[in-house]
Design a protein around this motif. Structure first.
Motif, PDB file in Angstrom:
ATOM      1  N   GLN A   1     -25.303  12.310  32.099  1.00 29.78           N
ATOM      2  CA  GLN A   1     -25.132  10.907  31.699  1.00 29.78           C
ATOM      3  C   GLN A   1     -25.186  10.727  30.191  1.00 29.78           C
ATOM      4  O   GLN A   1     -24.907   9.645  29.690  1.00 29.78           O
ATOM      5  N   GLY A   2     -25.586  11.761  29.464  1.00 31.84           N
ATOM      6  CA  GLY A   2     -25.579  11.676  28.003  1.00 31.84           C
ATOM      7  C   GLY A   2     -26.937  11.518  27.359  1.00 31.84           C
ATOM      8  O   GLY A   2     -27.064  10.893  26.320  1.00 31.84           O
ATOM      9  N   ILE A   3     -27.976  12.065  27.987  1.00 30.65           N
ATOM     10  CA  ILE A   3     -29.286  12.090  27.346  1.00 30.65           C
ATOM     11  C   ILE A   3     -29.625  13.540  27.025  1.00 30.65           C
ATOM     12  O   ILE A   3     -29.638  14.387  27.899  1.00 30.65           O
ATOM     13  N   ALA A   4     -29.855  13.809  25.728  1.00 29.02           N
ATOM     14  CA  ALA A   4     -30.213  15.174  25.325  1.00 29.02           C
ATOM     15  C   ALA A   4     -31.593  15.121  24.701  1.00 29.02           C
ATOM     16  O   ALA A   4     -32.037  14.067  24.263  1.00 29.02           O
ATOM     17  N   ARG A   5     -32.285  16.264  24.676  1.00 30.68           N
ATOM     18  CA  ARG A   5     -33.614  16.251  24.058  1.00 30.68           C
ATOM     19  C   ARG A   5     -33.967  17.593  23.445  1.00 30.68           C
ATOM     20  O   ARG A   5     -33.345  18.608  23.724  1.00 30.68           O
ATOM     21  N   THR A   6     -34.996  17.548  22.592  1.00 29.70           N
ATOM     22  CA  THR A   6     -35.615  18.774  22.094  1.00 29.70           C
ATOM     23  C   THR A   6     -37.059  18.773  22.573  1.00 29.70           C
ATOM     24  O   THR A   6     -37.563  17.743  23.009  1.00 29.70           O
ATOM     25  N   PHE A   7     -37.693  19.938  22.482  1.00 30.24           N
ATOM     26  CA  PHE A   7     -39.045  20.067  23.015  1.00 30.24           C
ATOM     27  C   PHE A   7     -40.060  20.232  21.894  1.00 30.24           C
ATOM     28  O   PHE A   7     -39.738  20.679  20.796  1.00 30.24           O
ATOM     29  N   GLN A   8     -41.308  19.900  22.259  1.00 30.70           N
ATOM     30  CA  GLN A   8     -42.417  20.047  21.323  1.00 30.70           C
ATOM     31  C   GLN A   8     -42.614  21.518  20.961  1.00 30.70           C
ATOM     32  O   GLN A   8     -42.676  21.883  19.794  1.00 30.70           O
ATOM     33  N   ASN A   9     -42.692  22.354  22.005  1.00 26.58           N
ATOM     34  CA  ASN A   9     -42.711  23.804  21.768  1.00 26.58           C
ATOM     35  C   ASN A   9     -41.279  24.256  21.957  1.00 26.58           C
ATOM     36  O   ASN A   9     -40.717  24.061  23.013  1.00 26.58           O
ATOM     37  N   ILE A  10     -40.749  24.889  20.940  1.00 28.80           N
ATOM     38  CA  ILE A  10     -39.320  25.209  20.935  1.00 28.80           C
ATOM     39  C   ILE A  10     -38.877  25.847  22.250  1.00 28.80           C
ATOM     40  O   ILE A  10     -39.496  26.778  22.736  1.00 28.80           O
ATOM     41  N   ALA A  11     -37.808  25.325  22.820  1.00 27.61           N
ATOM     42  CA  ALA A  11     -37.306  25.859  24.090  1.00 27.61           C
ATOM     43  C   ALA A  11     -35.884  26.365  23.897  1.00 27.61           C
ATOM     44  O   ALA A  11     -34.949  25.885  24.526  1.00 27.61           O
ATOM     45  N   LEU A  12     -35.738  27.339  22.993  1.00 25.19           N
ATOM     46  CA  LEU A  12     -34.409  27.908  22.774  1.00 25.19           C
ATOM     47  C   LEU A  12     -34.189  29.077  23.729  1.00 25.19           C
ATOM     48  O   LEU A  12     -35.130  29.577  24.336  1.00 25.19           O
ATOM     49  N   PHE A  13     -32.942  29.504  23.838  1.00 29.68           N
ATOM     50  CA  PHE A  13     -32.630  30.674  24.651  1.00 29.68           C
ATOM     51  C   PHE A  13     -32.771  31.901  23.761  1.00 29.68           C
ATOM     52  O   PHE A  13     -31.865  32.249  23.012  1.00 29.68           O
ATOM     53  N   LYS A  14     -33.915  32.572  23.854  1.00 23.48           N
ATOM     54  CA  LYS A  14     -34.312  33.576  22.871  1.00 23.48           C
ATOM     55  C   LYS A  14     -33.365  34.774  22.793  1.00 23.48           C
ATOM     56  O   LYS A  14     -33.225  35.399  21.764  1.00 23.48           O
ATOM     57  N   GLY A  15     -32.729  35.107  23.906  1.00 27.60           N
ATOM     58  CA  GLY A  15     -31.877  36.288  23.897  1.00 27.60           C
ATOM     59  C   GLY A  15     -30.478  36.028  23.363  1.00 27.60           C
ATOM     60  O   GLY A  15     -29.658  36.943  23.296  1.00 27.60           O
ATOM     61  N   MET A  16     -30.176  34.789  23.013  1.00 30.31           N
ATOM     62  CA  MET A  16     -28.810  34.455  22.603  1.00 30.31           C
ATOM     63  C   MET A  16     -28.769  34.132  21.112  1.00 30.31           C
ATOM     64  O   MET A  16     -29.774  33.769  20.511  1.00 30.31           O
ATOM     65  N   SER A  17     -27.560  34.248  20.523  1.00 33.90           N
ATOM     66  CA  SER A  17     -27.403  33.950  19.108  1.00 33.90           C
ATOM     67  C   SER A  17     -27.455  32.437  18.891  1.00 33.90           C
ATOM     68  O   SER A  17     -27.362  31.655  19.829  1.00 33.90           O
ATOM     69  N   THR A  18     -27.590  32.054  17.622  1.00 34.67           N
ATOM     70  CA  THR A  18     -27.565  30.641  17.259  1.00 34.67           C
ATOM     71  C   THR A  18     -26.299  29.978  17.795  1.00 34.67           C
ATOM     72  O   THR A  18     -26.354  28.908  18.408  1.00 34.67           O
TER      73      THR A  18
ATOM     74  N   ALA B   1     -28.824  31.089  29.915  1.00 36.31           N
ATOM     75  CA  ALA B   1     -29.730  29.963  29.681  1.00 36.31           C
ATOM     76  C   ALA B   1     -30.809  29.921  30.761  1.00 36.31           C
ATOM     77  O   ALA B   1     -31.988  29.739  30.467  1.00 36.31           O
ATOM     78  N   ILE B   2     -30.401  30.142  32.018  1.00 33.46           N
ATOM     79  CA  ILE B   2     -31.370  30.174  33.116  1.00 33.46           C
ATOM     80  C   ILE B   2     -32.337  31.332  32.922  1.00 33.46           C
ATOM     81  O   ILE B   2     -33.538  31.213  33.146  1.00 33.46           O
ATOM     82  N   ARG B   3     -31.812  32.478  32.471  1.00 32.53           N
ATOM     83  CA  ARG B   3     -32.660  33.649  32.252  1.00 32.53           C
ATOM     84  C   ARG B   3     -33.703  33.381  31.170  1.00 32.53           C
ATOM     85  O   ARG B   3     -34.880  33.666  31.349  1.00 32.53           O
ATOM     86  N   ASP B   4     -33.267  32.796  30.035  1.00 33.32           N
ATOM     87  CA  ASP B   4     -34.158  32.687  28.886  1.00 33.32           C
ATOM     88  C   ASP B   4     -35.127  31.519  28.988  1.00 33.32           C
ATOM     89  O   ASP B   4     -36.244  31.592  28.510  1.00 33.32           O
ATOM     90  N   MET B   5     -34.704  30.399  29.545  1.00 32.92           N
ATOM     91  CA  MET B   5     -35.568  29.211  29.554  1.00 32.92           C
ATOM     92  C   MET B   5     -34.981  28.227  30.558  1.00 32.92           C
ATOM     93  O   MET B   5     -34.116  27.428  30.221  1.00 32.92           O
ATOM     94  N   ASP B   6     -35.447  28.316  31.793  1.00 34.78           N
ATOM     95  CA  ASP B   6     -34.760  27.533  32.827  1.00 34.78           C
ATOM     96  C   ASP B   6     -34.940  26.022  32.649  1.00 34.78           C
ATOM     97  O   ASP B   6     -34.041  25.246  32.970  1.00 34.78           O
ATOM     98  N   ILE B   7     -36.091  25.605  32.079  1.00 32.38           N
ATOM     99  CA  ILE B   7     -36.311  24.167  31.891  1.00 32.38           C
ATOM    100  C   ILE B   7     -35.324  23.603  30.878  1.00 32.38           C
ATOM    101  O   ILE B   7     -34.694  22.570  31.094  1.00 32.38           O
TER     102      ILE B   7
END
Lengths: 272, 358
Positions: free
Chosen positions: A95-112, B214-220
């Motif tokens: 529906q168009g709501i995006a967010r960021t998290f207090q403790n970073i929730a990035l996908f660590k294994g992927m590039s920027t 994305a599911i692998r690294d951080m599912d939330i």
């Protein structure tokens, strides 16, 4: 400013539109604990809305209610003039709501780049067969979305770390990449959970500038939780103050800062 | 100096995201393909085909499949052997029920059947993660092997309980059955390997692959971006099981010819494929090939050295082989958790600058 008017002017001359999101009498309980108690407020189009309060006031719970991690026991959520049914977080993202998290929730294994490209997930439509073939629709779609992502990368000035795995980046940059991932979705409403937590003054200034620029250039409506009062008072148009799950103040930064309940909540009440 | 990017300009985003961005890599890839298709079929003999090349190709498909599920989507599975058995028995039933059906279609259909079984056993993944999911897939492994032993319909009520592949041809060359030539079997497997490697690469580079990672690294965080966790995990299970089912069908029909389920598709096979992707590199297409090559070639090599060269007794060599391979797996886990593919990536970075330190 009158609370009932459909639009209002900010001191710096921007016109704020109608209600994007309206929370009506939200109550959220975890067993016997009442995390949010009968709170109502709205977020208007184009504004920067801050939610503040002491630790444990229920601010993050409120964001989790907005993007569907928690479902309130009572109350209604209205989004773009429609009452929202209970939804899963991924449906709310559509529906168009995006967010960021207090403790970073990035996908660590992927590039920027891949992290921010993932933000375009909802806008990418090619089916599995096209993805398998790659040449043709899938590649075309990838390139189109890459162009949008590259604009976000330029905007956040992170060109140099495009191909770096995000796990290897310093904290401040990770926060910026996470903002980029949320921006790539071109959201109608952007929720930021403590975007400046743990940053030094310089990084805070950068982040404040990005938030203001996002709001200014793309007209994105932003709701943010922040503990740094100086930042909140400087960048937000209206502020909701929570304490122990209740709303104790709502208004422009100037109104809120002079509210006796707010002063009591932050500085404590003299019981002597 | 060897892996130079200088002068290798990228003029479009499509060029920037191609599989082999460096010219040297690209030409190396074409050279390997050319040798595999144009040279090897003419020099191949039965020993090389059955001891090295065909098992390598088949295990490559299986480890590509498991790598999609475990390496890219983060769902640990110990059901690989069971899913390979599904592919094998599906191909057997299809071959015997529809004798006129082309063998290529049979292999692909076996993959599709395995995919649907994989989706079924992937359903618990919505609720359970990590070790608990591994145990759930372990249940799939034992259940499927038991099923193919118990229900006689699956092996057409044969007295031995075995299944054996009838002769089928592709473009006039026999690829299954006792009379199939080494080069025909090799080419049949090679075509499928190239096809599936290409599909794996394409799926993992785009929208679907990113949703898996994305599911692998951080599912939330994946969920707030709009990724539907159940659908994404089940897609991974489906694609992965398709690959593994095709590998199982080839393992039975092309490689072994006759199969007894508990022996050919037991739990050791599940672990074997898991070790392949751990040693080769989780979340890497190249790693799947390296891992498969490593675990297929290593025993052959060790046996050659210990039994043929040094003249040690066969049972001693067999036990030592297990010790050595186990040791290598532990060493990889400790020294380079991202596998040999990561070592290769680091080496390439070094080669770019060689002989200069910076």
């Amino acid at each position: 400013m009158t609370a009932t008017a459909d639009t209002y002017e900010t001191p710096d001359g921007r016109t704020i539109g109608g209600k994007v999101l309206e929370m009506r009498n939200i109550t959220l309980r975890f067993g016997g604990v009442v995390a949010i108690k009968d709170i109502s407020f709205d977020i208007r189009e184009g504004e920067i809305r801050a939610i503040i309060g002491p630790n444990g006031a229920g601010k993050s719970s409120m964001l989790n209610v907005i993007n569907g991690f928690y479902h309130p026991q009572e109350g209604e959520i209205w989004f773009h003039g429609e009452k929202r049914k209970p939804m899963k977080p991924y449906q709310i993202a559509k529906q168009g709501i995006a967010r960021t998290f207090q403790n970073i929730a990035l996908f660590k294994g992927m590039s920027t780049l891949d992290n921010i490209m993932t933000g375009r997930f909802n806008q990418m439509k090619t089916n599995m067969l096209a993805q398998m073939l790659w040449k043709g629709p899938a590649e075309r779609e990838e390139v189109e979305n890459r162009e949008i992502v590259e604009k976000v990368i330029d905007f956040l000035e992170i060109q140099a770390i495009r191909k770096t795995p995000v796990g290897a980046l310093p904290y401040g940059l990770q926060k910026r990449v996470e903002l980029g991932r949320a921006l790539a979705a071109q959201p109608k409403l952007l929720l930021l959970d403590e975007p400046m937590a743990g940053m030094n003054v310089e990084e805070k200034e950068d982040m404040s500038r990005f938030i203001l620029d996002v709001n200014d250039e793309f007209g994105t409506t932003i709701a943010l939780i922040e503990h740094d009062m100086g930042v909140v008072m400087d960048i937000s148009d209206r502020v909701v103050v929570m304490d122990y799950g209740k709303k104790i103040g709502d208004g422009t930064p100037d109104e809120v800062i002079n509210n006796q309940d707010v002063i009591d909540a932050y500085l404590g009440v003299d019981h002597g | 100096m060897l892996y130079r990017e200088a002068g290798d300009y990228k003029k479009s985003y499509a060029e920037d995201s191609q599989t082999f961005p460096l010219k040297l890599d690209r030409y190396g890839y074409y050279a390997i393909l050319a040798i595999a298709f144009l040279v090897v079929p003419f020099v191949i003999n039965d020993y090389w085909a059955s001891a090295v090349l065909i098992p390598f190709l088949i295990w490559s498909i299986a480890s590509l499949g498991l790598n999609i599920l475990t390496g890219y989507c983060g769902q640990v599975s110990l059901g690989t052997g069971g899913f390979m058995a599904v592919g094998a028995y599906a191909s057997y039933k299809l071959m015997t029920s529809f004798p006129d059906l082309n063998i290529m279609i049979i292999v692909l259909l076996s993959g599709a059947i395995t995919a649907s079984v994989g989706v079924l056993f992937g359903l618990p993944s919505l609720r359970i993660k990590g070790f608990y999911l591994a145990v759930a897939t372990l249940a799939a492994q034992f259940f499927l092997v038991w099923l193919f032993n118990k229900v006689e319909w699956f092996y057409n009520y044969s007295a031995s309980g075995q299944i054996s592949a009838p002769t089928r041809s592709m473009l006039g060359f026999e690829v299954t059955g006792p009379a199939a030539s080494a080069s025909a079997k090799y080419l049949f497997c090679l075509v499928l390997v190239v096809l599936f490697a290409w599909i794996a690469r394409n799926l993992t580079r785009g929208r679907i692959g990113r949703s898996w990672m994305a599911i692998r690294d951080m599912d939330i965080a994946a969920e707030i971006i709009g990724v539907n966790p159940l659908k994404t995990k089940l897609t991974a299970f489906a694609v992965s099981s398709f690959f593994i089912g095709v590998a199982g069908a080839l393992f039975f029909a092309v490689y072994l010819g006759a199969v007894e389920v508990g022996e050919a598709f037991g739990i050791q096979k599940s672990f074997l494929v898991l070790f392949m992707i751990i040693i080769g590199g989780l979340g890497s297409v190249l790693g799947s090939f390296i891992g498969a090559a490593f675990l297929v070639l290593m025993p052959v090599l060790l046996k050659n050295i210990m039994v043929i060269r040094l003249g040690w007794p066969g049972d001693l060599a067999g036990h030592l082989e297990l010790v050595i391979i186990g040791g290598i797996i532990m060493l990889t886990l400790v020294l380079e958790p991202h596998g040999i593919a990561q070592i290769w990536r680091v080496t390439k970075q070094k080669l770019r600058l060689w002989p200069f330190p910076h």
